[in-house]
Scaffold this motif. Structure first.
Motif, mmCIF file in Angstrom:
data_model
loop_
_atom_site.group_PDB
_atom_site.id
_atom_site.type_symbol
_atom_site.label_atom_id
_atom_site.label_comp_id
_atom_site.label_asym_id
_atom_site.label_seq_id
_atom_site.Cartn_x
_atom_site.Cartn_y
_atom_site.Cartn_z
ATOM 1 N N VAL A 60 18.751 30.208 16.710
ATOM 2 C CA VAL A 60 18.146 30.967 17.813
ATOM 3 C C VAL A 60 16.754 31.472 17.427
ATOM 4 O O VAL A 60 15.800 31.348 18.198
ATOM 5 C CB VAL A 60 19.069 32.133 18.238
ATOM 6 C CG1 VAL A 60 18.361 33.078 19.182
ATOM 7 C CG2 VAL A 60 20.327 31.602 18.879
ATOM 8 N N VAL A 61 16.604 32.061 16.265
ATOM 9 C CA VAL A 61 15.321 32.635 15.848
ATOM 10 C C VAL A 61 14.238 31.553 15.709
ATOM 11 O O VAL A 61 13.151 31.705 16.260
ATOM 12 C CB VAL A 61 15.493 33.455 14.554
ATOM 13 C CG1 VAL A 61 14.142 33.895 14.010
ATOM 14 C CG2 VAL A 61 16.373 34.660 14.805
ATOM 15 N N LEU A 104 9.548 28.875 17.950
ATOM 16 C CA LEU A 104 8.917 27.641 18.390
ATOM 17 C C LEU A 104 8.450 27.739 19.835
ATOM 18 O O LEU A 104 7.332 27.319 20.173
ATOM 19 C CB LEU A 104 9.889 26.468 18.211
ATOM 20 C CG LEU A 104 9.358 25.090 18.611
ATOM 21 C CD1 LEU A 104 8.188 24.704 17.721
ATOM 22 C CD2 LEU A 104 10.457 24.052 18.551
ATOM 23 N N ALA A 105 9.289 28.317 20.688
ATOM 24 C CA ALA A 105 8.919 28.477 22.100
ATOM 25 C C ALA A 105 7.704 29.392 22.240
ATOM 26 O O ALA A 105 6.786 29.105 23.012
ATOM 27 C CB ALA A 105 10.102 29.023 22.896
ATOM 28 N N CYS A 106 7.682 30.478 21.475
ATOM 29 C CA CYS A 106 6.530 31.398 21.536
ATOM 30 C C CYS A 106 5.256 30.715 21.024
ATOM 31 O O CYS A 106 4.183 30.882 21.613
ATOM 32 C CB CYS A 106 6.821 32.647 20.716
ATOM 33 S SG CYS A 106 8.005 33.758 21.482
ATOM 34 N N LEU A 107 5.369 29.968 19.962
ATOM 35 C CA LEU A 107 4.197 29.277 19.430
ATOM 36 C C LEU A 107 3.692 28.198 20.383
ATOM 37 O O LEU A 107 2.482 28.008 20.517
ATOM 38 C CB LEU A 107 4.517 28.678 18.063
ATOM 39 C CG LEU A 107 4.626 29.675 16.915
ATOM 40 C CD1 LEU A 107 5.088 28.976 15.646
ATOM 41 C CD2 LEU A 107 3.318 30.391 16.696
ATOM 42 N N ALA A 118 -0.424 26.603 24.290
ATOM 43 C CA ALA A 118 -0.849 26.209 25.634
ATOM 44 C C ALA A 118 -1.904 27.165 26.174
ATOM 45 O O ALA A 118 -2.910 26.740 26.763
ATOM 46 C CB ALA A 118 0.356 26.147 26.575
ATOM 47 N N VAL A 119 -1.703 28.462 25.964
ATOM 48 C CA VAL A 119 -2.690 29.452 26.422
ATOM 49 C C VAL A 119 -4.021 29.229 25.705
ATOM 50 O O VAL A 119 -5.091 29.261 26.325
ATOM 51 C CB VAL A 119 -2.153 30.883 26.205
ATOM 52 C CG1 VAL A 119 -3.253 31.909 26.383
ATOM 53 C CG2 VAL A 119 -1.003 31.173 27.149
#
Length: 134
Positions: free
Chosen positions: A9-10, A15-18, A23-24
């Motif tokens: 999970v962590v 990975l999702a946050c990075l 993308a931003v």
């Protein structure tokens, strides 16, 4: 929930946050690139044109001063011809500055137009006074 699932999970959240941050950053860089292109294409073009017109005004000023200095040795027709050429050159500078006021980032060029008109009148008056002394 098994410990193996908890351990995944962590890293998955990181990975999702990075990926979101990447993308931003990518879209921010694309926006900055568009702004730099606009700056290069419009603002620097306006700056170069204004600089060229400043150089032309300097040349007009120096040639006017030179003609006034030797006005005693010139005929009335020569001074009148020089006055007409100077007026035509000042009109060209005025039209270039007028074209600049429509460009992005160069709208301040419109402030120079009244000063240019006053300068044109001053040059005409100085040449007229020099012709009287001749």
């Amino acid at each position: 929930m098994k410990i193996a699932h908890k351990l995944l999970v962590v890293p998955a959240a990181a990975l999702a946050c990075l990926m979101f941050l990447g993308a931003v950053s990518y879209f921010s860089m694309q926006d900055n690139e568009r702004r730099i292109e606009h700056l290069k294409d419009n603002t620097f073009l306006a700056l170069r044109t204004a600089s060229q017109q400043s150089n032309v005004l300097g040349q007009i000023h120096s040639s006017s001063y030179a003609k006034i200095a030797i006005a005693g040795s010139l005929t009335e027709a020569e001074l009148e011809g020089f006055g007409k050429r100077t007026a035509a050159e000042l009109d060209k500078v005025g039209s270039e500055l007028g074209r600049l006021k429509d460009m992005d980032g160069a709208s301040a060029a419109a402030q120079a137009l009244p000063m240019l008109a006053a300068y044109r009148a001053s040059v005409a008056q100085a040449l007229d006074l020099a012709s009287m002394d001749a």
